[in-house]
Scaffold this active site. Structure first.
Site, short mmCIF file in Angstrom:
data_model
loop_
_atom_site.label_atom_id
_atom_site.label_comp_id
_atom_site.label_asym_id
_atom_site.label_seq_id
_atom_site.Cartn_x
_atom_site.Cartn_y
_atom_site.Cartn_z
N ARG A 265 131.17 59.87 -13.69
CA ARG A 265 131.92 60.63 -13.84
C ARG A 265 131.80 61.85 -14.56
NH1 ARG A 265 133.97 56.02 -15.74
NH2 ARG A 265 134.36 56.68 -17.89
N ASP A 266 130.63 61.69 -15.39
CA ASP A 266 130.32 63.25 -16.06
C ASP A 266 129.78 64.26 -15.02
OD1 ASP A 266 130.51 63.11 -18.89
OD2 ASP A 266 128.65 62.24 -19.12
N HIS B 24 124.93 54.16 -24.14
CA HIS B 24 126.04 53.44 -24.23
C HIS B 24 125.43 52.06 -25.04
CE1 HIS B 24 130.30 52.54 -22.44
NE2 HIS B 24 130.24 53.60 -23.10
N ASN B 25 125.01 52.46 -26.26
CA ASN B 25 124.37 51.54 -26.89
C ASN B 25 125.21 50.34 -27.90
OD1 ASN B 25 122.24 52.84 -26.18
ND2 ASN B 25 122.13 54.15 -28.24
N HIS B 26 126.09 50.94 -28.38
CA HIS B 26 126.88 49.79 -29.31
C HIS B 26 127.69 49.10 -28.49
CE1 HIS B 26 125.38 51.79 -32.63
NE2 HIS B 26 126.54 51.92 -33.19
N HIS C 277 130.18 60.83 -32.38
CA HIS C 277 129.90 60.49 -30.67
C HIS C 277 130.33 62.06 -29.85
CE1 HIS C 277 129.71 57.99 -26.91
NE2 HIS C 277 130.51 58.80 -26.38
N GLU D 227 123.29 59.55 -20.23
CA GLU D 227 124.18 59.13 -21.35
C GLU D 227 123.52 58.03 -22.27
OE1 GLU D 227 126.67 59.93 -23.28
OE2 GLU D 227 128.06 61.39 -22.11
#
Length: 961
Positions: free
Chosen positions: A319-320, A298-300, A224, A296
């Protein structure tokens, strides 16, 4: 004293209806109404509340007397049989925090608050029904617990005081089996070779690592965070050509290599500012601002807890942007979701997998709540459906922001303070980085539930306000967000070229009981880390206090080359920065590409009118093509006042826009267009052309609304299955090669990206479920003047319709094949030489005011594009004389790329045609006042003759929830 405020609806009990419907869906029964008779929500409040306090809270603050009825009672005194759902200790409860803050502002002596949901039913429930009800309907075991009967005071307990004890992990004497077991049991997600490297390092030091040191290495080396597969050495054996190609760094030699080639060709005209170097990519925008973007995954987490996973996925990418340069201001969001069909048979669900309808509802709600509460418009996206996303739904969240030209770069200096700003640290999100690097199994919900976070958008909004003000006042020299890995990742990355000393006991905590390692690797949300010159700290602290944002000094950046952690004066970690960031062994993998055996290709034949009519309606009604109005209307896409082209357009504002256009700088007519391309079904035939089609679709979407194709930047998001399978990895390599070739041909630089690998699920029986090879390409285009933008809805009768681009017999992987059950055929291929010329000509025509409406041809081809343009504008059309010696089915439903259907006024027809001199363009129809669509076949007979109302109903009905 512990009080319980129970709130019941006065009218319709929507929550009861929801859980009953979900129970009935999962059991194919209609017993939900017998099991749940009523619902309530409420708060557990600890404090000495007087009667006056309680009356004020029920009358003014915590409920609406017009629709709710609420009563206070001491905890445990209610007699009715109930099932109360509470968040597990340590899970973030933003509503409770807001209520606690409100109570304190009102002067109510409250010390703790917890929210709950409550359901009422019979005392006894059959065991099978109880299992479904409790585990799959009422609560999510990853983050919630169910209390049967009265709630007790113990349910408010969160943590007890932590007693320091330094933990060392005995690694030096372990054999290989022991190293593998240590990695698995501690969710380190490190391979045997990596564990051996760690072992050798600490053998050289003559000591074992502390738990904090081992966890720091694990998150830094995780897939990741380090993208070690795409940056590793991969040798591809191409069985089609017999070639063997070796990449020392796949990402650098393909995706990033394309950008380097394009920038070199641009020379002094290079408009890229910062690419693949910061939290987001940055390109030039106008005289005063640059524009940046990040997407981004956020799959799992979203597979285990859909609401929290998607909620924090969007919060994380926002936030990125705040952590890009010295802080960018977010101006819009985008999202793309991939689910299994919402009508999937519940009886076929693997163990530990949530039903896709529940996943979809939770994901949409999570994105909705975060974006809306932060005041950032969500303006663009897509939703796709395929059964192979059942165990691994994909959640892509993106944010676009602007940043002053002089704030685009940052630098950490020796002696700067390490300052944490924003939310407090808790146990939520521990092992999120390493968890996201693993495959999911039937045990993931239980084993990795702590890796899921719950966000608090209000806190992040306050943090954003502080960061932008502090940036403009020059109060810090560098910034990044606490994303995957928490402080470990944020401080570790910022200090990579220097070193740092961190005092973990200085971090503000949500509750007692956290160990030093938990503080270090927690992924609690809404936290930023700043590098602050000591002289600027007082001013920054004062600003944070004024905005009710917490800030604390955790330590100092220093030119030591080491990462040193302490807790209450005890050294708990001392790592060499070079080993931490450069010590990971290179991933070496072998990959294969062997084209799938071609399925029999159905011969071209005449298309009957009835078949064409049915196919068109079936494609419009396919979940992936149908209206996403149910999703879009939950998002605020007007906030900030800069949305120029909306996600829904047309006479009734319900047609599917190709892309969104926003004005990032109010008062300026310069716009930013955001679009996307994603075609996983093509990857079943050839992932190379899948990637090419995704890039082409993303670019043509933004060009269709008015973006300049010479100023389009793109982002890649690879979501792949089991990369340990050489065939699966070979498809990824072939996709990356296409990204390189197409980006260079189009002159569209990749400026940022993200990969999410191992999206695979291991069932109890050993079967492995891989997602389709999925590449999302997001395009960010500069619009010179938003007043020249066009939308896809037809505008008036009597205008000419032009087909731009070449239609080929390319039905392989098409939606026509999906709805008719056919296989075979040729996958759509992009003409890399002609496509850029077509984009330029379309843009010239739009800029010249020659275009009334423009729609790209994608899923369903010409027939679907024409139908959407017609019902969006309430204008009919006759389409005749389609060019080419193709079958009617190919002319209507081929998904050949780089095509547009364009509406042009008769007076502008000659100028429009001249703009496309030497390029494929054909006049194919006319717009009409009659509210129907007709499309003629090769023999002149009408293959399609259908009312617009029928088309629109077929398109809107499937997801009209």
């Amino acid at each position: 004293m512990l009080w319980e405020l129970e709130i019941k609806p006065l009218g319709r009990d929507g929550e009861r209806e929801r859980v009953c419907d979900e129970f009935d869906l999962l059991t194919h029964a209609e017993r939900g109404g017998d099991l749940i008779t009523a619902s309530a929500r409420g708060f557990l409040i600890e404090g000495d509340l007087t009667e006056e306090h309680r009356e004020r809270l029920t009358g003014e603050v915590l409920l609406d007397p017009l629709v709710d009825a609420g009563t206070f009672a001491p905890v445990g005194t209610r007699a009715a049989h109930s099932y109360t759902v509470l968040l597990k200790p340590g899970v973030m409860d933003p509503v409770a925090q807001t209520v606690l803050d409100t109570l304190r502002l009102l002067g109510a002596p409250a010390t703790a608050v917890r929210t709950f949901r409550r359901y009422f039913g019979p005392p006894e429930i059959p065991s099978l029904d109880r299992d479904v009800l409790f585990r799959k309907v009422l609560a999510n075991d990853a983050i919630e617990q169910i209390v049967v009967g009265p709630v007790k005071a113990a349910h408010l307990a969160v943590g007890s005081p932590y007693q320091f004890k330094l933990v060392r992990v005995p690694i030096r004497e372990l054999n290989d089996d022991g190293l593998v077991r240590l990695s698995k049991e501690n969710t380190l997600a490190l391979s045997l070779a990596e564990m051996q490297q760690v072992q050798a390092h600490f053998r050289d030091l003559g000591r074992d690592p502390t738990d904090a040191e081992l966890e720091t290495v694990a998150q830094t080396w995780s897939e990741h965070c380090s993208h070690k597969t795409l940056k590793g050495t991969i040798t591809l054996t191409d069985h089609g050509t017999g070639e063997t190609r070796t990449y020392k760094n796949l990402l650098k030699e393909t995706v990033f290599g394309a950008t380097q080639t394009i920038r070199a060709a641009l020379g002094a005209n290079d408009w890229c500012v910062s690419v693949f170097a910061d939290n987001a990519g940055i390109v030039t925008f106008d005289d005063n601002f640059h524009i940046c973007i990040k997407v981004e995954t956020h799959n799992h987490p979203s597979a285990i807890e859909p609401y929290g996973g998607a909620n924090t996925g969007l919060g994380g990418v926002i936030r990125d942007l705040l952590g890009t340069g010295l802080g960018a201001k977010p101006v819009c969001n985008t999202d793309v979701f991939c689910f299994a069909p919402p009508d999937y048979d519940p009886n076929k669900l693997p163990a530990g997998v949530l039903h896709p309808r529940r996943v979809m509802q939770g994901v949409v709600a999570g994105v909705r709540d975060y974006g809306n509460r932060m005041g950032i418009p969500t303006v663009n996206g897509a939703v796709l459906f395929d059964e192979r996303y059942l165990a691994n739904p994909l959640v892509f969240c993106g944010t676009v922001g602007i940043i002053p030209k002089d704030k685009a770069f940052k630098q950490v200096y020796d002696g700067d303070l390490i300052v944490a700003v924003g939310g407090r640290t808790g146990r939520d999100g521990i092992h999120g980085a390493t968890f996201s690097s693993l495959e999911l199994t039937h045990e993931s919900e239980t084993v990795s539930g702590g890796a899921v976070q719950i966000g608090n958008a209000i806190t992040e909004k306050k943090v954003q306000d502080v960061i932008i003000q502090a940036r403009d006042r020059g109060l810090f020299s560098a910034i990044t967000d606490c994303g995957a890995g928490g402080f470990s990742s944020a401080v570790g990355e910022m200090a990579a070229d220097l070193g740092a000393t961190v005092m973990l006991d200085q971090a503000p905590l949500k509750y007692e009981g956290l160990s030093y390692t938990e503080i270090w690797i927690s992924e609690s949300q809404e936290r930023m880390v700043l590098s602050v010159p000591p002289a600027k700290w007082p001013a920054l602290l004062k600003l944070c206090e004024a905005e009710d944002v917490e800030a604390a000094v955790l330590g100092t950046f220093e030119a030591s080359g080491r990462l040193k952690l302490s807790y209450e004066g005890n050294v708990v970690a001392d790592l060499d920065m070079h080993f931490l960031h450069d010590g990971r062994p290179t991933v070496i993998k072998s990959a294969e590409w062997r084209a799938p055996a071609p399925a029999p290709h159905a011969p071209a034949r005449g298309l009957e009118a009835e078949a064409a009519h049915d196919a068109l309606l079936a494609i419009l009604g396919h979940y992936s093509v149908s209206s996403k109005e149910w999703v879009i209307r939950q998002y605020d896409h007007e906030v900030q006042g800069g949305s120029a082209v909306k996600p829904l357009v047309g006479v009734m504002n319900d047609g599917p826009s190709d892309a969104a256009v926003v004005m990032p700088v109010l008062g300026s007519w310069t716009g930013a267009a955001v679009g996307c391309g994603i075609n996983p079904q093509y990857a079943d035939l050839d992932p190379y052309w899948m990637a090419a089609a995704a890039i082409d679709e993303a670019v043509r979407n933004v060009v269709a609304v008015g973006a300049d194709p010479k100023r389009v930047a793109i982002l890649d998001n690879f979501c792949w299955g089991n990369i340990h399978d050489p065939q699966v990895l070979g498809a990824l390599v072939r996709t990356a090669e296409a990204c390189r070739d197409v980006a260079v041909a189009f002159g569209t630089p990749f400026i940022s990206g993200k990969d999410s690998l191992n999206n695979t699920y291991a069932t109890q029986g050993g079967e492995r479920l891989n997602i389709p090879h999925t590449l999302l390409v997001t395009a960010l285009g500069r619009v010179p003047d938003v007043r020249r933008c066009v939308t896809m809805d037809l505008k008036e009768p009597g205008n000419a319709l032009y087909l731009v681009g070449t239609t080929k017999d390319e039905l392989g992987g098409s939606h026509f094949h999906l709805v008719t059950g056919r296989t075979g055929g040729h996958v759509p291929r992009v003409d890399l030489a002609t496509a850029p010329k077509l984009f330029a000509a379309v843009h010239k025509a739009i800029s010249g005011g020659l275009v009334r409406a423009c729609h790209d041809l994608s899923e369903g081809g010409l027939a679907v594009a024409a139908a959407e343009m017609c019902f969006a504008g309430g204008i009919g059309a006759d389409i005749t004389g389609l060019p080419g010696e193709l079958s009617d089915e190919a002319k209507l439903f081929s998904e050949s790329p780089t095509r547009f259907l364009v509406e042009v006024k008769p007076a502008d027809a000659s100028a429009f045609e001249a703009t496309f001199a030497g390029l494929p363009v054909a006049r194919v129809g006319v717009t009409l006042s009659d509210t129907r669509l007709r499309i003629a076949g090769a023999n002149g007979e009408w293959l399609v003759w259908v009312k617009l109302a029928t088309l629109k109903e077929a398109w809107q009905k499937p997801l009209r929830w």
